[in-house]
Write a protein that holds these residues in place. Structure first.
Motif, PDB file in Angstrom:
ATOM      1  N   LEU A  10       0.933  -1.272  -0.036  1.00 10.65           N
ATOM      2  CA  LEU A  10      -0.035  -0.207  -0.027  1.00 10.65           C
ATOM      3  C   LEU A  10       0.697   1.298   0.014  1.00 10.65           C
ATOM      4  N   ASP A  11       2.285   1.304   0.371  1.00 11.74           N
ATOM      5  CA  ASP A  11       2.920   2.330   0.573  1.00 11.74           C
ATOM      6  C   ASP A  11       3.078   3.076  -0.986  1.00 11.74           C
ATOM      7  N   ALA A  12       3.200   2.619  -2.140  1.00  6.58           N
ATOM      8  CA  ALA A  12       3.451   3.352  -3.105  1.00  6.58           C
ATOM      9  C   ALA A  12       1.937   3.948  -3.496  1.00  6.58           C
ATOM     10  N   LYS A  13       0.942   3.157  -3.269  1.00  7.50           N
ATOM     11  CA  LYS A  13      -0.576   3.905  -3.575  1.00  7.50           C
ATOM     12  C   LYS A  13      -0.858   4.963  -2.738  1.00  7.50           C
ATOM     13  N   VAL A  14      -0.254   4.857  -1.396  1.00  2.85           N
ATOM     14  CA  VAL A  14      -0.624   5.998  -0.325  1.00  2.85           C
ATOM     15  C   VAL A  14       0.097   7.349  -0.927  1.00  2.85           C
ATOM     16  N   ALA A  15       1.328   7.192  -1.484  1.00  2.00           N
ATOM     17  CA  ALA A  15       2.301   8.033  -1.818  1.00  2.00           C
ATOM     18  C   ALA A  15       1.584   8.679  -3.083  1.00  2.00           C
ATOM     19  N   ALA A  16       1.027   7.826  -4.106  1.00 10.84           N
ATOM     20  CA  ALA A  16       0.844   8.472  -5.410  1.00 10.84           C
ATOM     21  C   ALA A  16      -0.696   9.284  -4.994  1.00 10.84           C
ATOM     22  N   ALA A  17      -1.537   8.606  -4.110  1.00 11.79           N
ATOM     23  CA  ALA A  17      -2.638   9.545  -3.809  1.00 11.79           C
ATOM     24  C   ALA A  17      -2.504  10.931  -2.991  1.00 11.79           C
TER      25      ALA A  17
ATOM     26  N   ALA B 139      -9.055  -4.282  13.574  1.00 11.04           N
ATOM     27  CA  ALA B 139      -7.822  -4.217  12.609  1.00 11.04           C
ATOM     28  C   ALA B 139      -7.940  -2.959  12.089  1.00 11.04           C
ATOM     29  N   GLY B 140      -6.767  -2.397  11.643  1.00  9.14           N
ATOM     30  CA  GLY B 140      -6.679  -1.318  11.116  1.00  9.14           C
ATOM     31  C   GLY B 140      -5.261  -0.750  10.558  1.00  9.14           C
ATOM     32  N   VAL B 141      -5.171   0.343   9.996  1.00 11.60           N
ATOM     33  CA  VAL B 141      -3.795   0.883   9.497  1.00 11.60           C
ATOM     34  C   VAL B 141      -3.508   2.167  10.041  1.00 11.60           C
ATOM     35  N   ALA B 142      -2.321   2.495  10.087  1.00 12.38           N
ATOM     36  CA  ALA B 142      -1.735   3.827  10.424  1.00 12.38           C
ATOM     37  C   ALA B 142      -0.819   4.163   9.141  1.00 12.38           C
ATOM     38  N   VAL B 143      -1.278   5.530   8.771  1.00 11.73           N
ATOM     39  CA  VAL B 143      -0.522   5.875   7.457  1.00 11.73           C
ATOM     40  C   VAL B 143       0.546   7.055   8.091  1.00 11.73           C
TER      41      VAL B 143
ATOM     42  N   ALA C 290       4.795  14.977   5.693  1.00 12.98           N
ATOM     43  CA  ALA C 290       4.326  16.260   5.148  1.00 12.98           C
ATOM     44  C   ALA C 290       3.363  16.718   6.216  1.00 12.98           C
ATOM     45  N   ALA C 291       3.067  18.075   5.960  1.00 11.41           N
ATOM     46  CA  ALA C 291       1.994  18.814   6.570  1.00 11.41           C
ATOM     47  C   ALA C 291       0.754  18.405   6.151  1.00 11.41           C
ATOM     48  N   PRO C 292      -0.223  18.355   7.282  1.00 14.01           N
ATOM     49  CA  PRO C 292      -1.524  17.824   6.881  1.00 14.01           C
ATOM     50  C   PRO C 292      -2.074  18.955   5.905  1.00 14.01           C
ATOM     51  N   GLY C 293      -2.951  18.400   4.937  1.00 16.41           N
ATOM     52  CA  GLY C 293      -3.611  18.994   3.692  1.00 16.41           C
ATOM     53  C   GLY C 293      -4.639  18.286   3.081  1.00 16.41           C
ATOM     54  N   PRO C 294      -5.063  18.848   1.803  1.00 16.71           N
ATOM     55  CA  PRO C 294      -6.020  18.223   1.182  1.00 16.71           C
ATOM     56  C   PRO C 294      -5.691  16.635   0.950  1.00 16.71           C
ATOM     57  N   TRP C 295      -4.549  16.274   0.824  1.00 20.00           N
ATOM     58  CA  TRP C 295      -4.109  14.883   0.574  1.00 20.00           C
ATOM     59  C   TRP C 295      -4.717  13.827   1.527  1.00 20.00           C
ATOM     60  N   THR C 296      -4.976  14.354   2.615  1.00 24.75           N
ATOM     61  CA  THR C 296      -5.688  13.367   3.454  1.00 24.75           C
ATOM     62  C   THR C 296      -6.856  12.587   3.284  1.00 24.75           C
ATOM     63  N   GLU C 297      -7.838  13.623   2.675  1.00 27.56           N
ATOM     64  CA  GLU C 297      -8.824  12.897   1.990  1.00 27.56           C
ATOM     65  C   GLU C 297      -8.795  11.970   0.682  1.00 27.56           C
ATOM     66  N   LYS C 298      -7.786  12.239  -0.147  1.00 27.36           N
ATOM     67  CA  LYS C 298      -7.457  11.624  -1.114  1.00 27.36           C
ATOM     68  C   LYS C 298      -7.195  10.159  -0.793  1.00 27.36           C
TER      69      LYS C 298
ATOM     70  N   LEU D  78      -7.643   4.320   0.524  1.00 27.63           N
ATOM     71  CA  LEU D  78      -7.623   3.193   1.216  1.00 27.63           C
ATOM     72  C   LEU D  78      -9.116   2.507   1.482  1.00 27.63           C
ATOM     73  N   ARG D  79     -10.037   3.198   1.669  1.00 23.66           N
ATOM     74  CA  ARG D  79     -11.413   2.671   1.776  1.00 23.66           C
ATOM     75  C   ARG D  79     -11.846   1.912   0.586  1.00 23.66           C
ATOM     76  N   ALA D  80     -11.285   2.323  -0.732  1.00 23.69           N
ATOM     77  CA  ALA D  80     -11.584   1.606  -1.798  1.00 23.69           C
ATOM     78  C   ALA D  80     -10.806   0.350  -1.881  1.00 23.69           C
ATOM     79  N   GLU D  81      -9.566   0.351  -1.101  1.00 21.12           N
ATOM     80  CA  GLU D  81      -8.595  -0.715  -1.309  1.00 21.12           C
ATOM     81  C   GLU D  81      -9.078  -1.891  -0.267  1.00 21.12           C
ATOM     82  N   LEU D  82      -9.448  -1.479   0.984  1.00 19.06           N
ATOM     83  CA  LEU D  82      -9.639  -2.201   2.129  1.00 19.06           C
ATOM     84  C   LEU D  82     -11.151  -2.085   2.627  1.00 19.06           C
ATOM     85  N   GLY D  83     -12.028  -1.559   2.066  1.00 19.28           N
ATOM     86  CA  GLY D  83     -13.391  -1.644   2.673  1.00 19.28           C
ATOM     87  C   GLY D  83     -13.613  -0.732   3.928  1.00 19.28           C
TER      88      GLY D  83
END
Length: 583
Positions: free
Chosen positions: A487-494, A513-517, A521-529, A534-539
């Motif tokens: 998932l690392d590369a997908k998070v970076a791309a998103a 069960a869960g994941v920590a990302v 970087a500073a918080p920003g619009p990327w968090t929603e992306k 992740l919801r699309a990948e993991l449900g």
């Protein structure tokens, strides 16, 4: 306990009065007596032998649950070859699915790929990308000997074709050496790099004896399952082992369970199935979906055991279903919360009634340190609320199981009972390792001198094993293993960042069960992306934690490898400074 026959003895000595019932799409069942299933497996074996399969070869199987699938599966074993089941496509795109299957085929290097017609084109695309010649082999539909379920309910045994007659030596099932590989079980889900676990015949034999003890199996007991046959719990625990025992077996596809969970429950009327297995979510789902009038029609008093595993066992789901299904005769004593993993063939241990639940001090959990247990109860004492932080006991191996469990600290040293650490397993069920494949495959750092280091956190309390879940590198969701490095590369791309500035760590949030990302970087619009991806990948089920911070937030070894377990520990103990955490 009854003497267990060998895993393939039934192929030449099938029971004339028992068989497999396959759910159809009109609400009924089709009965396949064991003599017919054995004959179908031998016909499939002859076809695969003509296609070039020889003892020791790997055969990949991509088919939905049904008679052709079972015939091909046991036909591979009749040849003395190795079966490797492939997951059918699910929610991902065709391109993503083909990419994953290609990675599996590259590692498995099969002599043959067997696929049903609906999956043939996808399998062919993956074979081409993996450099395999030809097209998938598609067996023809086998229906001889099938009879309506009504004949069985009336106690009428259909006319049987009789056991297969001994034929030429080439047509007889091959008896492979015990140390040879019976099953190549790929453990990763749809998110990326496959890991093929090499399960030997002696591994299967040892684990079968353990599971028979866990559920209290007796000759003549029936089984029922909707679990997919590409998953180890569905394939080994709910298909291979019951068939080896020539138990009456009711098999559904997962989509049939999702459409009508009451159909699975109806299998446990007295005189039908006594045993099953399912992940926790199945019980919460059934309690939500089965309407009161359907429940009134059910008699669950014949249900003696159900192994609960494949993901973290949720005592709230078990509690809710037990209360819901009690009017139909279901007893919480049937639950067998089980801990297992493919690298140990399947089961490690399981609990017997009455089930112990404990609530630890989650904030104080530290690897290698004592666990503070704040509350202790029995599962049936009172309702267990979701998110309340309770853990259910998983029992402990008994003498004769051939399994040993230790809890290790971060240095790999054993810790006393009551301390948190990594679960390590040894014994006859531990697989020889991962499959190297043509390109070398994944490393085998989890196999250390015959002991399996599971990367699961747990502790011993009151003589039982309590399991928290994965320690940083993977998590289990609805029976599939998700490796977070995929998932690392997908998070970076998103997030629109360089690949080396993002990392995903598996965690456990009060039993969920869960994941920590972790993102530098500073918080920003990327968090929603990132959240959307992740919801699309993991449900919707796993808890998500987003951690943003400066350079240095991602902890690495001197060689540059991510220290996910260390990051898991820092997050657990609140040891991250100058960061922003968003739930």
């Amino acid at each position: 306990m009854p003497v267990l026959p060998s895993l393939t003895a039934w192929l030449t000595d099938p029971h004339p009065g028992r068989g497999v019932r396959l759910a159809d799409d009109s609400g009924g069942w089709t009965y396949i007596p064991y003599p017919e299933l054995a004959a179908a497996a031998r016909r499939a074996a002859a076809g695969m032998r003509s296609a070039g399969v020889r003892p020791g070869d790997v055969v990949c199987l991509l088919m939905p649950t049904g008679l052709p699938c079972l015939a091909a599966l046991f036909g591979v074993w009749a040849l003395g070859a190795t079966i490797s089941p492939l997951p059918p496509p699910s929610f991902q795109t065709d391109d993503a699915y083909v990419e994953h299957i290609t990675a599996v085929l590259e590692q498995a290097a099969p002599a043959l790929v067997v696929a049903s017609e609906e999956f043939g084109d996808l399998a062919a695309r993956a074979m081409t990308r993996a450099g395999l010649a030809g097209r998938p082999w598609t067996p023809r539909e086998i229906t001889a000997g099938a009879v309506p379920e009504g004949a069985i309910l009336e106690g009428v045994v259909p006319e049987e074709p009789g056991p297969p007659r001994p034929g030429p030596e080439a047509d007889r099932p091959v008896a492979p050496p015990p140390e040879s590989i019976a099953l190549l079980q790929f453990t990763s889900g749809s998110t990326g790099r496959p890991r093929g676990v090499r399960v030997s015949w002696q591994n299967l034999t040892a684990n079968r004896a353990l599971q028979s003890r866990l559920i209290g199996w007796k000759d003549g007991d029936g089984f029922a399952s909707w679990l997919p046959l590409h998953h180890d719990m569905g394939l080994i625990g709910c298909c291979l082992f019951p068939v080896a025992s020539q138990s009456d077996l009711w098999l559904m596809r997962p989509d049939q369970f999702i459409r009508d969970p009451a159909r699975w429950l109806a299998c446990f009327a007295p005189g039908r199935a006594a045993h099953s297995a399912a992940p926790s979510f199945a019980f919460a789902y059934a309690a939500r979906r089965v309407r009161p009038h359907r429940l009134d029609e059910l008699d669950l008093s014949g249900w003696r055991s159900v192994c609960v595993g494949a993901e973290a066992v949720d005592p709230a789901a078990l509690s809710a279903f037990a209360r819901f299904a009690a009017p139909a005769g279901f007893s919480a004593d049937a639950y067998v919360p089980s801990y297992g993993l493919a690298e140990n063939t399947l089961a490690v241990t399981g609990a017997a009634a009455p089930l112990l639940v404990v609530r630890p001090d989650w904030a104080a959990l530290r690897i290698g340190r004592p666990v503070t247990v704040e509350d202790t109860a029995r599962l049936d004492d009172a309702a267990v609320e979701p998110g309340s932080g309770w853990l259910v006991g998983h029992g402990f191996p008994q003498d004769g199981d051939g399994v040993a469990v230790r809890i290790l600290d971060e240095d790999g040293d054993p810790v006393p009972a009551g301390h948190l650490g990594e679960i390590a397993v040894s014994g006859a069920s531990v697989a020889p390792g991962y499959h190297a494949g043509r390109e070398g495959g994944p490393d085998s750092t989890r196999f250390v001198d015959g002991e399996l280091h599971t990367a699961d956190a747990g502790f011993l309390h009151d003589g039982q094993l309590f399991v928290l879940g994965r320690m940083g590198d993977s998590l289990k969701l609805r029976g599939r293993s998700v490796y977070v490095d995929d998932l690392d590369a997908k998070v970076a791309a998103a997030a629109g960042l360089d690949r080396d500035r993002a990392a995903v760590v598996a965690l456990n949030d009060r039993g969920r069960a869960g994941v920590a990302v972790f993102v530098e970087a500073a918080p920003g619009p990327w968090t929603e992306k990132v959240t959307e991806m992740l919801r699309a990948e993991l449900g919707p089920e796993p808890a998500l934690t987003l951690v943003a911070g400066r350079r240095g937030l991602l902890k690495r070894t001197t060689s540059g490898k991510l220290r996910r377990r260390h990051m898991w520990q820092l997050l657990q103990e609140g040891g991250l400074e100058a960061v922003t955490t968003r739930l």
